[in-house]
Enzyme design. Sequence first.
Site, PDB file in Angstrom:
ATOM      1  N   CYS A  50       4.754  13.543  61.781  1.00  0.00           N
ATOM      2  CA  CYS A  50       5.234  12.168  61.598  1.00  0.00           C
ATOM      3  C   CYS A  50       4.243  11.335  60.794  1.00  0.00           C
ATOM      4  O   CYS A  50       4.601  10.311  60.242  1.00  0.00           O
ATOM      5  CB  CYS A  50       5.518  11.524  62.946  1.00  0.00           C
ATOM      6  SG  CYS A  50       4.113  11.572  64.044  1.00  0.00           S
ATOM      7  N   GLN A 121       0.834  21.612  65.554  1.00  0.00           N
ATOM      8  CA  GLN A 121       1.695  21.454  64.368  1.00  0.00           C
ATOM      9  C   GLN A 121       1.158  22.270  63.200  1.00  0.00           C
ATOM     10  O   GLN A 121       1.931  22.836  62.411  1.00  0.00           O
ATOM     11  CB  GLN A 121       1.776  19.965  64.003  1.00  0.00           C
ATOM     12  CG  GLN A 121       2.608  19.188  65.021  1.00  0.00           C
ATOM     13  CD  GLN A 121       2.388  17.681  64.923  1.00  0.00           C
ATOM     14  OE1 GLN A 121       1.318  17.216  64.547  1.00  0.00           O
ATOM     15  NE2 GLN A 121       3.406  16.926  65.279  1.00  0.00           N
TER      16      GLN A 121
END
Lengths: 499, 287
Positions: A50, A121
Site C-alpha cells: 500500500c 510482502q
Amino acid sequence: MRILLVGINHRTAAIDLRERIALAGDRLDRVYDRISADFPLAECIILTTCNRTEIYIARPSHESPTPDQLLALLAETCDVPRDTLTAASIQRQNEQAVAHLLRVACGLDSMILGEPQVLGQIKHAYDRATARALVGPILHRVFQETIRTAKRTRSTTGIDAGHLSIGSIAVDFARRIFQRFDDKTIVGIGAGPIAKLTLRHLADLNPARLWLTNRSPDRARDLAQQLDLAGPNRGPRPFEDLDQLLTEADIILTATAAPTPLITADRFKPLIRRRRHRPLLIIDLAVPRDVQPAVAALRNVFLYNIDDLQSVAADTNDQRKSLADAAEPQLLTAANQTMAAIHNQDIGRTIRALRQRLHNYADAETARTLTKLAATDPQSLADKLPDALREHTHRLINKILHLPLSKLDQAEQGTHLGFYAAALHRLFGIEEHEQQNETQSPDTPAPDTAPDTPPAPRVPLTSPLVSVQPSPTMPITSRDRKGAGSPALANQSQHQKPR
Amino acid sequence: MTPSPANTTALRLPVAASAAAAIAIFLYRAAALHAGWQPLESHADGLLLITAVFALAVLAIQHYDPIPKLNLFALPVLTLLFAWAFCAATFTFRPFHIDSVWLTAHLAAVYLGSCFVALAGVAGALYLHARRKLNRRADLAQPPNLASLERIEALLIHAATVGFVTLTAGLALGLVITLNDPTPLANRQHFILKLTLAATVWLFYAVLINVRYASRFRGPRAAWLSIAGFALLLATFAIVAATPQTKSNPTKPNSNITQLDPAPFSAAPATTDRVENNWEVPPCASS
C-alpha cells in the site's frame, strides 16, 4: 551485471498517485508479461504494497531496460502521465538499490518505523516472481540475502519491538496483567471509531466474554455486528447494566463522548467487594475522561488513559528511530557485501564463458590445421609444418582478438576508450617498454593519443587498438571473423539469461 | 528490553551453579565426615538441602514455563542461604540429636516447606516489583520483561500451597515430638517463641492459599504475606540457632564421633569438645 530499482513510495508520491500506480492482480501480471517479453535478459521482481510500488531489475550492464524504459512501461500500463511519474519516482542502482531494499525489508523505510509486515510482502513478491521464472541468480541472491539480513537485523536491534497503535498497546497492557484470556471478560463502553479499532485488537485475545454497551443501544448493536460479535457470551448489553458489567469485567475499554466521568470512585468502590478484589484493567480512551482518576488509587485497579497510550507510542517511535540510525551502517555493509558477492559471481561466470569460448576457437583451429596437414604430402610435411604452425597461431590470435577489438572500433560516441586501454594494459600486463617498442616499430602505426590524454571520443578503423593484422600469407576471411568455422562459436555470442 | 536468550542463560548459570554446589557440599559432608553421619543432622545440612531444592525448583520453572527475572530475584535468596549455611557450619555449628524417625521426618518437612516458602517469597517480591512498574507506568514502551501479574500470582499461590502442606506436616510432627518431651513448657521460652513464629507463618500461608476466598488479601497483600511469612520463617531458624543449651537438648548419647566437621566448606575437623554440650534444637520442636 547491474541492479536497478525504479518505483514510487510513500515518501515520493501522494496517495492518489500511489493508488494509480498500485500493481495488483491482472495489472501486475501485465507488467510482468511486458518485462518478460521486451527484456528477455532481465531478471525482475515487483514489490507492491500500500505504500510502495517498486520494480527491481537485474540485467547485463549494457542491456535493457533502462530506468526510463521502465517508467515508460509503468506510465503506459497505469495510464499516468510520464512526467508525473518521473517526478515522483525513485531510481537507484547496484549498492544503492540493494541498500534500499534492505531498508525496506527492515521496516526502516516504512510509514510505521520497523513494522514487520513488509518483510512478508517482500517474500511474497519474491515467490510470485520466482513462480513466473523471472528471477535469476542475481535477484535470488539479492532477495535471499535481504530476507536473511532483515531477520537478523530485526532480532539483533529489536527495531520491531514495542507497539505503535493504540489497539496493540492496549493488548500489550492487558498481557502485562493477565496471563490467559479464555476466562476473562472484556467490556467495551462506547461505540465510536476508537472503541471499534481498539476492541478489534482486544477481541483477538479470544476472551471468554466480550460485551459492548453504549447509551444508544442501536450503535452498540451496529458495532457488535461490525466486530462480528455473535454467540451467547458476546454482544451488546443495555447501558443500564453498567454496574453489573463493571462487576463482571476484567478489562474495560471506555471511549464515549460523555462530558462527565461515567466511572467514579464512589460508584466503583461498592463494586470492589462484589468483584472479589479481582484485578481490573481500565483503558480510558475518552477525552474528557470517562473514568475518574481517583479510581486508579483503588486496590487491584490498573487505569490507563489516552495520554499513557500515546506516550508509549511516542516512546516506541523514538526508540525505533534511534535503533534505525544504529542499523543503517550494518545495512550499508550488507549491501556492499551482497554486491561484491554478485560481482564475484558475475566475473566467475564470465571467466568460465571466456575460457570455453577460447577453447572452442582453439579446437576449431586445431581441427582445421590438422585437416590441412593431413592433405599434405608426407614427404614435404616437415617443410610445411613451421608455416602451418605459424598460420595456426596467427589465426587463433586474430580470432581471439577480433571481437573485442572490433567492438571497440564500433564504440559509440562518448565511450571512454581510455578506460578500455587501461584495462587492457592492466589485464594483459602490458609493460610501458613493450608499448614503446611497438610504437618504434615501423610496421605499427603510432598511437593517436598520448598516455595522459583523456579518452578519445571515437577511434577510427585505423586505430592502433585494432592493430592485429592477419598473417601476410593467410588473410582472415569473413567466415573466420564470425567464428563460423564452429557452430558453437556462433552460439557463444548469444547471451543466455541464467535462470 | 526483553531478556535475551543470552541473558537468560547467563542468569540461569549461577542458579544452576548454586544447586550443584549445594548438592556437592551436602555429599561431601556425607562422605568426608564420619560413618555415623545422618542427613539433616545439623542446621548446615538443612540449609544446604533448602538451597539445592530451591535452586532446582527455580531451574525447573525456568525450563518448563519461564518467568522473566525469576532467576534474578532468586539469586539473593540463594546467596543468603549459602551464607547462612556457611555460618551455621563454621561459627554456630551444633548437630541435632536425631534419635527418632519423628524428628527426621519433622526436619525434612520443615526444610522442604521452607524451600517453597522461600520460592513464594521470591514470587511475592517479583509480584510487587511488576505491580510497581505498572502503577508507575515505567518502561511501558519497552517489551514486557516481566511475566504477567496473573502468572506471578499463580506461582506464588502454587509455591505457597506446597510450602503450606509440608510446613503443616512439619509442625504436626513437631507437636508430636513436643508432647513426648517431659520438660515443662515454662522452662522453654525460646521454644514458645519459636512455636509462635512458626504458627504465625503457618497462618499466613493458610490465608495465602485461600486467597481466592479471602479475596481481601488478593494482590499486593498476598505478596506481602508471602514475603513476611518467609521472613518469619528465617526468624524462626534464627531463634533455633540462638536457643541455649537446655536439659531437653542433651548431648548426643552415642557421642563417639571424633571427627564431626563443622565446616562443610573445609576438611578441617572440629574438636569433640566443641561438639559436646552444644546440640542444636531442631527448627520446630525441642528434642
